[in-house]
Enzyme design. Structure first.
Site, PDB file in Angstrom:
ATOM      1  CB  VAL A  60      -0.983  -0.120   1.187  1.00  0.00           C
ATOM      2  CG1 VAL A  60      -1.765   1.250   1.172  1.00  0.00           C
ATOM      3  CG2 VAL A  60      -1.868  -1.156   1.200  1.00  0.00           C
ATOM      4  CB  ALA A 105       4.884   2.683   1.457  1.00  0.00           C
ATOM      5  CE  LYS A 106       4.833  -1.243   8.494  1.00  0.00           C
ATOM      6  NZ  LYS A 106       5.518  -0.424   9.266  1.00  0.00           N
ATOM      7  N   GLY A 107       3.716  -2.903   3.366  1.00  0.00           N
ATOM      8  CA  GLY A 107       3.530  -3.917   2.746  1.00  0.00           C
ATOM      9  C   GLY A 107       4.013  -5.243   3.179  1.00  0.00           C
TER      10      GLY A 107
END
Ligand code: NAD
Length: 418
Positions: A60, A105-107
């Protein structure tokens, strides 16, 4: 909050508060809330035994107004898109508050890394990188380790990305030092927790040399925070892991107790086996201790409606992400308990990630001393900005931190135009 204390929803209330204070127009509120890009993709993996497992990769990318997306990669069986949306948003406010030239962001992957062999993890990580190759990069999106990932995974990402992008160490941070990782990254978050705790304690008239401190979680962040706070003279009276806590009224010899815990675990034991030396308490009891400073450094959501009224600390430092629920935040504020918000308290890690990225682009590795000095300067600047805003606008620390973070992003959006 989901199982394992993992957030599934960002704290709307904190953001709404900043929107109201800054009189943000409705369409801009919508823009700031919604992620720029949300991805979910298939990651089939041929296992060592020849069977096929199907995993999903996620990323994301929340906001890039002030610079490339930046955020960790989490490997955990329970993650999903909703989970990463919440975490990516927190990264946006954190990088902005620290004035880093990044967005949020992160994922990650919905796998249990402990059930995969090293070869399987390498294949899965490199496949994730191939799928994301068009969307990550030193000027696009820069992953880093998070729960379930280590410097080794970052090295694999560097390798996979460099096959087509040329040698690009700045595509990931949190790498092994031998591949351009920053010296001091390992201790950066705990060190940062100790720095901002000391600054806030001074502002709140809590002399650190006389202060009692309870820390939930003695993983990377909690253990380093305990070490550095003890160095600054604080009395660490309670520490815990996921099973239980240790308590001693006179304060621990921190290095000694951490060694005892490590030895005990190596031998297959638990913290509770140290009951001949220390008093054993539950994690619930640790949170409710009558101490000056409480540092939840384990998981999210541990201070909630159920226990908020029982919290006695004067200052709570959010070393973990979102350890206080929105409702509990209101209760603590009503009890005049001061809270150092996660976007400031645990920002040491992403700040040193930024310093690593800078060093990679300079092709020049700094000493640990230089990196930690720069970290201290940046956290002190962020703290001073927050403290000044609390006075100017009559806000609490969290409100001030969100005010600054949101204001900077709005400014960038306005300057860049549409
Ligand atoms: P870690 O895995 O090294 O340590 C976590 C600690 O919490 C362990 O001692 C574990 O036993 C304990 N724990 C787990 N579940 C618990 C429970 N239910 N109750 C009490 N204790 C429990 O993790 P870490 O790297 O130290 O990170 C801790 C927190 O800080 C996480 O919330 C993480 O997201 C956040 N954080 C970490 C970093 C970083 O650089 N490591 C940066 C920012 C935020």
């Amino acid at each position: 909050m989901g199982s394992n204390g993992m957030p599934r929803k960002s704290c709307e209330q904190f953001l709404e508060n900043a929107f109201e204070l800054l009189a943000v127009a409705p369409e801009k509120r919508q823009l700031l809330r919604s992620p720029y890009r949300e991805l979910r993709f298939e990651l089939p993996l041929k296992r060592d035994d020849g069977s096929i497992s199907l995993y999903y990769g996620y990323r994301v990318q929340h906001n890039q107004s002030r610079g490339p997306f930046k955020g960790g990669l989490r490997y955990h069986k329970d993650v999903d898109l909703e989970h990463f949306v919440a975490l990516a948003e927190i990264m946006t406010w954190k990088t902005s508050l620290l004035d880093l030239p990044f967005g949020g962001a992160k994922g990650g992957i919905n796998c249990n890394p402990h059930e995969l062999s090293s070869d399987e993890l390498e294949t899965l990580t490199k496949r994730y990188t191939q799928r994301m190759a068009m969307l990550i990069g030193p000027d696009q999106d820069i992953p880093a380790p998070d729960m379930g990932t280590r410097p080794q995974e970052m090295a694999w990402i560097l390798d996979a990305y460099s096959h087509h992008g040329g040698f690009s160490p700045a595509v990931v941070t949190g790498k092994p030092v031998e591949l351009g990782g920053a010296k001091g990254r390992n201790e950066a978050t705990g060190y940062g927790v100790a720095i901002v705790t000391a600054l806030a304690a001074e502002a709140e008239d809590i002399p650190l040399e006389e202060a009692t401190v309870a820390i939930q979680g003695i993983g990377n962040v909690g253990a380093y925070a305990a070490r550095f706070l003890a160095e600054k003279g604080a009395k660490i009276v309670a520490l815990s892991d996921s099973h239980c806590g240790l308590y001693t009224e006179q304060g621990f010899d921190v290095e000694g107790v951490l060694q005892k815990v490590a030895r005990c675990k190596e031998e297959g034991g638990q913290l509770s086996d140290l009951n001949d030396v220390f008093e054993i308490i539950s994690n619930e009891e640790l949170l409710e201790l009558d101490v000056d400073i409480l540092i939840p450094a384990a998981i999210g959501g541990v201070i909630c409606e159920g226990n908020a009224e029982k919290i006695k600390a004067r200052l709570v430092v959010e070393a973990a992400n979102m350890p206080i629920t929105c409702k509990a935040d209101t209760v603590l504020n009503n009890q005049s308990i001061k809270i150092l918000p996660d976007i400031l308290a645990n920002a040491g890690g992403v700040t040193v990630s930024y310093l690593e990225w800078v060093q990679n682009r300079q092709r020049f590795q700094w000493s640990r001393k230089r990196t930690l000095e720069e970290l201290e300067n940046r956290l002190t600047d962020a703290w001073e900005a927050v403290e000044q805003k609390t006075r100017e606008e009559q806000l609490n620390y969290r409100q001030a931190a969100y005010f600054i973070a949101v204001e900077r992003i709005l400014k960038a959006i306005d300057l860049r135009g549409f």
